[in-house]
Design a protein around this motif. Structure first.
Motif, PDB file in Angstrom:
ATOM      1  N   THR A 192     -44.016 -16.432  24.633  1.00 60.59           N
ATOM      2  CA  THR A 192     -42.739 -16.166  25.302  1.00 60.59           C
ATOM      3  C   THR A 192     -42.241 -17.395  26.039  1.00 60.59           C
ATOM      4  O   THR A 192     -41.060 -17.779  25.925  1.00 60.59           O
ATOM      5  CB  THR A 192     -42.877 -14.990  26.272  1.00 60.59           C
ATOM      6  OG1 THR A 192     -43.268 -13.829  25.551  1.00 60.59           O
ATOM      7  CG2 THR A 192     -41.558 -14.719  26.984  1.00 60.59           C
ATOM      8  N   ASN A 194     -38.908 -19.653  25.314  1.00 66.51           N
ATOM      9  CA  ASN A 194     -37.895 -19.841  26.350  1.00 66.51           C
ATOM     10  C   ASN A 194     -37.526 -21.304  26.521  1.00 66.51           C
ATOM     11  O   ASN A 194     -36.344 -21.654  26.665  1.00 66.51           O
ATOM     12  CB  ASN A 194     -38.384 -19.272  27.682  1.00 66.51           C
ATOM     13  CG  ASN A 194     -38.432 -17.762  27.709  1.00 66.51           C
ATOM     14  OD1 ASN A 194     -37.937 -17.100  26.799  1.00 66.51           O
ATOM     15  ND2 ASN A 194     -39.036 -17.212  28.755  1.00 66.51           N
ATOM     16  N   GLN A 202     -34.523 -12.692  30.629  1.00 62.92           N
ATOM     17  CA  GLN A 202     -35.453 -12.810  31.753  1.00 62.92           C
ATOM     18  C   GLN A 202     -34.721 -12.511  33.056  1.00 62.92           C
ATOM     19  O   GLN A 202     -33.502 -12.658  33.146  1.00 62.92           O
ATOM     20  CB  GLN A 202     -36.049 -14.221  31.823  1.00 62.92           C
ATOM     21  CG  GLN A 202     -36.863 -14.618  30.603  1.00 62.92           C
ATOM     22  CD  GLN A 202     -38.161 -13.861  30.492  1.00 62.92           C
ATOM     23  OE1 GLN A 202     -38.735 -13.407  31.487  1.00 62.92           O
ATOM     24  NE2 GLN A 202     -38.663 -13.725  29.270  1.00 62.92           N
TER      25      GLN A 202
END
Length: 609
Positions: free
Chosen positions: A137, A141, A563
């Motif tokens: 993840t 990102n 997020q």
């Protein structure tokens, strides 16, 4: 063959079966299936499964290798059995049978795991950020961030802008946040400051005759961290244009940002640029309770004060007669159940309010204590004003606007999200909370000034460099505090899903207007000349009308990455307490370093003791 790899770990496909290959990467995970070892080998690009059979001469070394060790393997590409193909991996149709194996760098006991990415305390993650960044993840990102920045830069260049770099060491500027100060070695007792934004420099670039400027600019502010705000530093797409009005700033830069969202939104919907609403600040505060409205929620508050004048609900009736107080209603389509109303009332109490009044509507009169006290006629009038019907509800907040408005804005979103969880929709069939949408709007007509209650004086509401609407004539006409507080600025924000994405303005480029604008906030000419002398003097030599905007890169990526914390899209962020636990900053300076910059450290009394 290359000494480390012939292919990367996302490259091999079924057509490569039979090839001899060399791969390097990290041991993502290791499994033992009946004596055959399987390793998921990971690099920047992806994962390839390699297998090691018991007869392999270095089988013991493969068996002993730990997760996150860096290894090199050679082997033959073989096809997986049909029932073992992994459709979730680009390389899922093949695997590599090891013929050579080497540990390039062994990993010790891991302070946090990479595989499966379990939640871990922030201090451990930040202290070992190089491991944290190996997580799938986090890796995605950071790559997303790079791709978004590349797209923003490409879009600006295609729109005719040129990127220029502005200084990092500059003068301190009173722009609202605390500066980071840098002591000067050559000038004892004097300090540079890290720029809170390139604001003054980008305006000077316009005065210097460069027409369209942009920069992916680092900015530094010594302010507390929030989930959507970094502690210390952040990046913005900084823009300035000459000879423009505000709609040209929007129409030039807005499509660039919209395109970046469209390219990286995945399955989520992005409001097309042409549909972005322009909402006056006062309307936004009234209808949404905030100047950062989340338009994924279509619910809008309305003022219902008149319906309670002379009513039997004494608390609201008395407030309705007070010109300093107001009563607002939040419609709740499909929320007309006692359980839901009690739930929202409890939520309001957790926010520090006594609660929220409510009315539940059915085919007849409204239900609930409030409806009983005001009677059927007033209840029907409220229902008609809000456009509600049987099965719906309305929630009420009252008092001084500044005391309940923020919570009212939160309640609007909370009501919609709670109803969406129950499967409720708007009467027209549209979502009551459209989670898979990026909803944009421009907030315009910001107040130029605001009242500072603590100091009992007029102060700038936002940016002192904005041109007031109406220019010098409007400033000269406003004489009383009440009239000054009515002045609007040529200033605008871009909001997406409840977050401020950008802020900008048409600038005040005339010295006489600058003097007059500061005078309305109680600052004499000497203050303007002392604090902003460099820019003020430049304006005396033919400054073009100009305006600009700055888009928050970190927040754009945070939203696209789905997020809620900006540290999840920043490679090496400071912690919530503004510390770099990886390299140990801030740290104490040595006596020699302090002597060089003529600094003596005096610690607070409680710390020194």
């Amino acid at each position: 063959m290359h000494p480390y790899r012939s292919h990367h770990c996302a490259e091999l496909r079924k057509e490569d079966v039979g090839s001899e290959v060399r791969l390097s990467g990290w041991v993502h995970r290791k499994r033992d299936h009946g004596g055959i070892l399987f390793i998921d080998l990971r690099d920047h690009y992806g994962i390839t499964q390699v297998l090691c059979e018991p007869e392999f001469e270095d089988f013991a070394a493969v068996d002993a290798v730990r997760a996150e060790s860096c290894i090199r393997v050679e082997g033959k590409v073989v096809a997986r059995a049909e029932d073992q193909v992994n459709e979730n991996l680009p390389t899922g149709a093949i695997e590599v049978r090891i013929t050579k194996f080497e540990v390039l760098s062994a990993a010790g006991d891991l302070p946090l795991p990479v595989f499966q990415e379990p939640d871990y305390p922030e201090d451990i993650r930040m202290r070992h950020r190089y491991l944290d960044l190996r997580r799938e993840t986090m890796h995605k990102n950071i790559v997303l961030r790079s791709n978004v920045v590349r797209e923003l830069r490409r879009g600006m260049e295609d729109a005719g802008f040129t990127e220029y770099q502005t200084p990092i060491l500059t003068a301190s500027s009173p722009e609202g946040a605390r500066d980071f100060l840098v002591p000067s070695r050559l000038h004892p007792g004097k300090f540079f400051a890290l720029p809170q934004a390139p604001q003054i420099f980008k305006q000077l670039i316009m005065v210097s005759g460069f027409d369209r400027y942009f920069q992916i600019a680092p900015c530094f502010r010594d302010e507390d961290a929030r989930a959507d705000r970094s502690a210390g530093e952040f990046y913005q797409l900084d823009v300035e244009m000459s000879f423009v009005e505000q709609h040209e700033v929007w129409d030039t830069t807005g499509p660039v940002v919209a395109r970046a969202f469209e390219l990286h939104a995945g399955e989520r919907k992005v409001d097309p640029y042409e549909s972005w609403a322009k909402i006056p600040y006062a309307d936004s505060m009234l209808r949404y309770g905030t100047d950062k409205p989340d338009l994924r929620v279509p619910l809008q508050m309305q003022v219902v004060t008149e319906h309670f004048k002379g009513s039997g609900f004494k608390i609201f009736a008395s407030m309705a007669e007070d010109p300093e107080k107001q009563i607002r209603a939040i419609p709740a389509p499909g929320g007309g159940s006692r359980a839901f109303c009690d739930r929202m009332n409890s939520w309001a109490q957790k926010q520090g309010l006594p609660g929220m009044g409510y009315i539940m509507f059915d085919d007849g009169d409204g239900k609930g204590p409030l409806a009983k006290n005001i009677g059927a006629e007033r209840t029907h009038a409220i229902r008609d004003q809000l456009g509600l019907s049987a099965g719906d509800a309305a929630f009420f907040l009252a008092g001084k606007v500044e005391e309940f408005e923020r919570v009212a804005g939160l309640a609007r979103v909370e009501i919609a999200q709670s109803l969406a969880e129950q499967g409720k929709i708007m009467p027209d069939g549209t979502p009551i909370f459209d989670e898979a949408r990026f909803a944009f709007c421009w907030i315009v007509d910001f107040p130029m000034y605001e009242w500072d209650e603590e100091r009992k004086k007029v102060e700038f509401g936002h940016n002192p460099f904005s041109m007031p609407q109406g220019g010098l004539a409007a400033l000269e006409k406003a004489e009383t505090a009440e009239q000054i507080l009515q002045l609007k600025a040529n200033q605008y924000d871009l909001v997406c899903n409840g977050y401020e994405m950008a802020s900008g303005a048409i600038r005040n480029h005339k010295p006489e207007v600058m003097y007059a604008a500061f005078a309305k906030a109680g600052y004499g000419a000497e203050v303007v000349e002392r604090e902003f002398g460099g820019m003020l003097n430049a304006f005396k030599y033919g400054a073009p009308p100009h305006g600009g905007i700055a888009y928050g890169v970190d927040r754009i990526v945070m939203l696209l990455a789905d997020q809620e914390n900006i540290r999840e899209v920043t490679m090496f962020p400071l912690t919530q307490n503004a510390e770099d636990l990886l390299l140990g900053a801030p740290s104490e300076a040595s006596p020699e370093q302090l002597k060089d910059v003529h600094i003596k450290v005096v610690k607070p009394i409680e710390e020194a003791s």
